[in-house]
Motif scaffolding. Structure first.
Motif, mmCIF file in Angstrom:
data_model
loop_
_atom_site.group_PDB
_atom_site.id
_atom_site.type_symbol
_atom_site.label_atom_id
_atom_site.label_comp_id
_atom_site.label_asym_id
_atom_site.label_seq_id
_atom_site.Cartn_x
_atom_site.Cartn_y
_atom_site.Cartn_z
ATOM 1 N N VAL A 1 55.808 67.705 -28.677
ATOM 2 C CA VAL A 1 56.240 67.482 -27.453
ATOM 3 C C VAL A 1 55.037 67.588 -26.367
ATOM 4 C CG1 VAL A 1 57.778 67.430 -25.582
ATOM 5 C CG2 VAL A 1 58.812 67.782 -27.837
ATOM 6 N N ILE A 2 54.610 66.686 -25.800
ATOM 7 C CA ILE A 2 53.436 66.823 -25.118
ATOM 8 C C ILE A 2 53.928 66.444 -23.560
ATOM 9 C CG2 ILE A 2 51.267 65.724 -24.276
ATOM 10 C CD1 ILE A 2 51.035 64.553 -27.242
ATOM 11 N N ASN A 3 53.383 67.468 -22.566
ATOM 12 C CA ASN A 3 53.886 67.538 -21.294
ATOM 13 C C ASN A 3 55.282 67.692 -21.143
ATOM 14 O OD1 ASN A 3 52.895 67.399 -18.549
ATOM 15 N ND2 ASN A 3 53.657 65.083 -18.368
ATOM 16 N N SER A 4 55.959 68.659 -21.739
ATOM 17 C CA SER A 4 57.178 69.105 -21.550
ATOM 18 C C SER A 4 57.666 69.082 -20.232
ATOM 19 C CB SER A 4 57.361 70.291 -22.600
ATOM 20 O OG SER A 4 58.939 70.890 -22.154
ATOM 21 N N LEU A 5 58.897 68.802 -19.777
ATOM 22 C CA LEU A 5 59.744 68.743 -18.926
ATOM 23 C C LEU A 5 60.434 70.143 -18.483
ATOM 24 C CD1 LEU A 5 60.403 65.047 -17.964
ATOM 25 C CD2 LEU A 5 58.347 66.479 -17.417
ATOM 26 N N ALA A 6 60.353 71.001 -19.388
ATOM 27 C CA ALA A 6 61.054 72.124 -19.329
ATOM 28 C C ALA A 6 60.985 73.173 -18.216
ATOM 29 C CB ALA A 6 61.184 73.215 -20.753
ATOM 30 N N SER A 7 59.731 73.001 -17.693
ATOM 31 C CA SER A 7 59.369 73.839 -16.592
ATOM 32 C C SER A 7 59.224 72.927 -15.242
ATOM 33 C CB SER A 7 58.422 74.560 -16.623
ATOM 34 O OG SER A 7 57.024 74.108 -17.190
ATOM 35 N N PHE A 8 59.691 71.679 -15.350
ATOM 36 C CA PHE A 8 59.278 70.681 -14.273
ATOM 37 C C PHE A 8 59.930 70.997 -12.988
ATOM 38 C CE2 PHE A 8 60.438 66.692 -11.794
ATOM 39 C CZ PHE A 8 59.103 66.463 -11.572
ATOM 40 N N SER A 9 59.322 71.158 -11.815
ATOM 41 C CA SER A 9 59.922 71.215 -10.493
ATOM 42 C C SER A 9 59.047 70.809 -9.444
ATOM 43 C CB SER A 9 60.148 72.836 -10.342
ATOM 44 O OG SER A 9 60.511 72.891 -8.772
ATOM 45 N N ILE A 10 59.603 70.172 -8.525
ATOM 46 C CA ILE A 10 58.436 69.586 -7.368
ATOM 47 C C ILE A 10 58.738 70.647 -6.169
ATOM 48 C CG2 ILE A 10 59.147 67.346 -7.925
ATOM 49 C CD1 ILE A 10 60.995 67.414 -5.278
ATOM 50 N N ALA A 11 59.340 71.871 -6.216
ATOM 51 C CA ALA A 11 59.351 72.729 -5.360
ATOM 52 C C ALA A 11 57.999 73.575 -5.305
ATOM 53 C CB ALA A 11 60.349 73.801 -5.814
ATOM 54 N N HIS A 12 57.461 73.692 -3.897
ATOM 55 C CA HIS A 12 55.951 74.325 -3.912
ATOM 56 C C HIS A 12 56.377 75.875 -4.211
ATOM 57 C CE1 HIS A 12 56.198 71.019 -1.056
ATOM 58 N NE2 HIS A 12 54.688 70.656 -1.452
ATOM 59 N N SER A 13 57.310 76.266 -3.935
ATOM 60 C CA SER A 13 57.610 77.774 -4.255
ATOM 61 C C SER A 13 57.541 78.112 -5.673
ATOM 62 C CB SER A 13 58.873 78.278 -3.722
ATOM 63 O OG SER A 13 59.989 77.392 -4.249
ATOM 64 N N SER A 14 57.901 77.229 -6.529
ATOM 65 C CA SER A 14 57.775 77.302 -8.089
ATOM 66 C C SER A 14 56.246 77.675 -8.379
ATOM 67 C CB SER A 14 58.491 76.174 -8.902
ATOM 68 O OG SER A 14 57.765 75.073 -8.717
ATOM 69 N N CYS A 15 55.299 76.911 -7.841
ATOM 70 C CA CYS A 15 53.986 77.010 -8.136
ATOM 71 C C CYS A 15 53.642 78.304 -7.715
ATOM 72 C CB CYS A 15 53.186 75.883 -7.356
ATOM 73 S SG CYS A 15 53.560 74.311 -8.157
ATOM 74 N N LEU A 16 53.777 78.634 -6.216
ATOM 75 C CA LEU A 16 53.384 79.842 -5.748
ATOM 76 C C LEU A 16 53.930 81.119 -6.407
ATOM 77 C CD1 LEU A 16 53.760 78.826 -2.012
ATOM 78 C CD2 LEU A 16 51.697 78.729 -3.606
ATOM 79 N N ARG A 17 55.213 80.984 -6.922
ATOM 80 C CA ARG A 17 55.627 82.222 -7.700
ATOM 81 C C ARG A 17 55.242 82.378 -9.012
ATOM 82 N NH1 ARG A 17 60.463 80.602 -7.462
ATOM 83 N NH2 ARG A 17 60.634 79.224 -9.508
ATOM 84 N N ALA A 18 54.649 81.342 -9.601
ATOM 85 C CA ALA A 18 53.939 81.405 -11.162
ATOM 86 C C ALA A 18 52.619 81.815 -10.891
ATOM 87 C CB ALA A 18 53.869 80.061 -11.862
ATOM 88 N N TRP A 19 51.917 81.194 -9.986
ATOM 89 C CA TRP A 19 50.460 81.775 -9.600
ATOM 90 C C TRP A 19 50.500 83.246 -9.167
ATOM 91 C CZ3 TRP A 19 49.391 76.654 -6.590
ATOM 92 C CH2 TRP A 19 49.124 75.442 -7.711
ATOM 93 N N THR A 20 51.601 83.786 -8.099
ATOM 94 C CA THR A 20 51.471 84.924 -7.872
ATOM 95 C C THR A 20 51.718 85.994 -9.202
ATOM 96 O OG1 THR A 20 52.394 84.423 -5.692
ATOM 97 C CG2 THR A 20 52.657 86.774 -6.547
ATOM 98 N N ALA A 21 52.602 85.508 -9.937
ATOM 99 C CA ALA A 21 52.628 86.428 -11.209
ATOM 100 C C ALA A 21 51.672 86.439 -12.365
ATOM 101 C CB ALA A 21 53.869 85.878 -11.775
ATOM 102 N N ALA A 22 50.628 85.363 -12.199
ATOM 103 C CA ALA A 22 49.688 85.238 -12.909
ATOM 104 C C ALA A 22 48.295 85.934 -12.228
ATOM 105 C CB ALA A 22 49.260 83.808 -13.497
ATOM 106 N N GLY A 23 48.218 86.321 -11.078
ATOM 107 C CA GLY A 23 47.223 86.845 -10.087
ATOM 108 C C GLY A 23 46.413 85.982 -9.866
ATOM 109 N N ILE A 24 46.716 84.688 -9.677
ATOM 110 C CA ILE A 24 45.940 83.673 -9.159
ATOM 111 C C ILE A 24 45.978 83.320 -7.585
ATOM 112 C CG2 ILE A 24 45.421 81.103 -9.321
ATOM 113 C CD1 ILE A 24 46.321 81.235 -12.102
ATOM 114 N N LEU A 25 44.754 83.367 -7.054
ATOM 115 C CA LEU A 25 45.071 83.594 -5.299
ATOM 116 C C LEU A 25 45.807 82.150 -4.989
ATOM 117 C CD1 LEU A 25 44.434 84.897 -2.827
ATOM 118 C CD2 LEU A 25 42.201 83.725 -2.930
ATOM 119 N N CYS A 26 46.876 82.390 -4.263
ATOM 120 C CA CYS A 26 47.787 81.509 -3.620
ATOM 121 C C CYS A 26 48.190 82.217 -2.260
ATOM 122 C CB CYS A 26 48.777 80.834 -4.415
ATOM 123 S SG CYS A 26 49.910 81.956 -5.109
ATOM 124 N N PRO A 27 48.998 81.182 -1.494
ATOM 125 C CA PRO A 27 49.536 82.041 -0.269
ATOM 126 C C PRO A 27 50.657 82.764 -0.744
ATOM 127 C CG PRO A 27 49.206 79.507 -0.102
ATOM 128 C CD PRO A 27 48.753 79.569 -1.321
#
Length: 308
Positions: A68-94
């Motif tokens: 399966v290419i580009n699985s939608l299992a983690s699909f979200s349009i919420a900005h907070s989901s991106c910020l949460r994931a990047w924070t957990a990964a140590g990637i600079l974000c607000p």
């Protein structure tokens, strides 16, 4: 696919990939002729149940040994989901917090108030103090047509010495990083509508498109943190630091319309140049599909079919 783009389909055809369009809500059980499943979520709002159906379809494909290419299992349009994931990964974000009222705010001022999941810079407000924040909530409460702010985001000042804010967009497609655009604005909200189409902006965009993203490794890591194989990343730079704002998996590959005209105006690209940039993305997606199919064939020694 929930809603495919003709440019995406062009990329598949141009690279010798046979495909069948399939809406996930219409369950198909016969998958033995396929080498891969490519999921595409654009237009999901028109089909509210499609995402859940797609997950079931993905599970069926995996059970049949089909990648399966580009699985939608983690699909979200919420900005907070991106910020949460990047924070957990140590990637600079607000930094961010979910809020219901001005009294909930814990972030330092100035801060940005917005509605989580509302895109294109709409309904974003910069509040410098508690009174301004309260006014934003009050306006939304008094006007039923306005969405209520429910997300507070740290304001990170990326204003350059030349007086411009800059925002880059790159597509990450597997291990490939494809440049989309660089925008300059004198406003802290940097989007196509408010981008400055000055000579400097056009020259910088052309250089970015020619050279590509310098830190490809970081872009791929940022996409991986979101669980995304195909995603459009929006980010700024502050000196040598990258500040990631958003990962958009629901991006449009269509040609024409208001955003298309805004893109051509902001970048100074001709219609033909803009079309070529979309074809570059479509080709990258097709080549990623071919990479996945090649790995599957090597693993299971299946006969060539190149079907997706």
């Amino acid at each position: 696919m929930i809603n495919s783009s003709r440019m995406l389909l062009w990329g598949l055809r141009a690279n010798g990939i046979d495909y069948t369009l399939h809406h996930p809500g219409q369950l198909r059980t016969d998958l033995h002729d396929f080498d891969a499943i490519l999921c595409w979520a654009y237009g999901f709002k028109q089909y509210p149940a499609a995402l859940a159906s797609c997950l079931g379809f993905e599970a069926m494909a995996r059970a049949a040994g089909i990648p399966v290419i580009n699985s939608l299992a983690s699909f979200s349009i919420a900005h907070s989901s991106c910020l949460r994931a990047w924070t957990a990964a140590g990637i600079l974000c607000p930094r961010y917090q979910h809020v219901a009222r001005a009294g909930d705010l814990k972030l330092p001022y100035p801060l940005i108030l917005r509605t989580d999941g509302v895109h294109r810079g709409q309904h974003m407000h910069l509040a410098h103090n508690p009174a301004e924040a309260e006014a934003v909530f009050q306006r939304a409460a008094n006007d039923p047509s306005l969405p209520r702010p429910n997300l507070a985001i740290q304001y990170i000042d990326t204003l350059a010495p030349d007086g411009y804010f800059r925002k880059w967009r790159s597509y990450v497609i597997g291990s490939r990083v494809v440049p989309r655009q660089l925008q300059l604005s004198m406003n802290w909200i940097v989007n196509l509508d408010g981008a400055e189409p000055v000579d400097q902006a056009i020259e910088e965009d052309r250089e970015f498109y020619r050279a590509g993203e310098a830190n490809r490794e970081l872009a791929v890591r940022a996409a991986a943190a979101l669980g995304s194989e195909i995603v459009a990343l929006d980010y700024s730079k502050r000196g040598d630091e990258y500040v990631f704002w958003e990962g958009n998996r629901n991006f449009d590959l269509s040609i024409g319309g208001k955003m298309w005209r805004q893109f051509c105006r902001a970048t100074g690209r001709s219609n033909a140049e803009a079309v070529q940039s979309i074809l570059q993305v479509a080709n990258a997606i097709a080549n990623h599909v071919l990479d996945v199919i090649a790995v599957r064939r090597a693993d299971v020694n299946v006969l060539p079919g190149m079907n997706a």
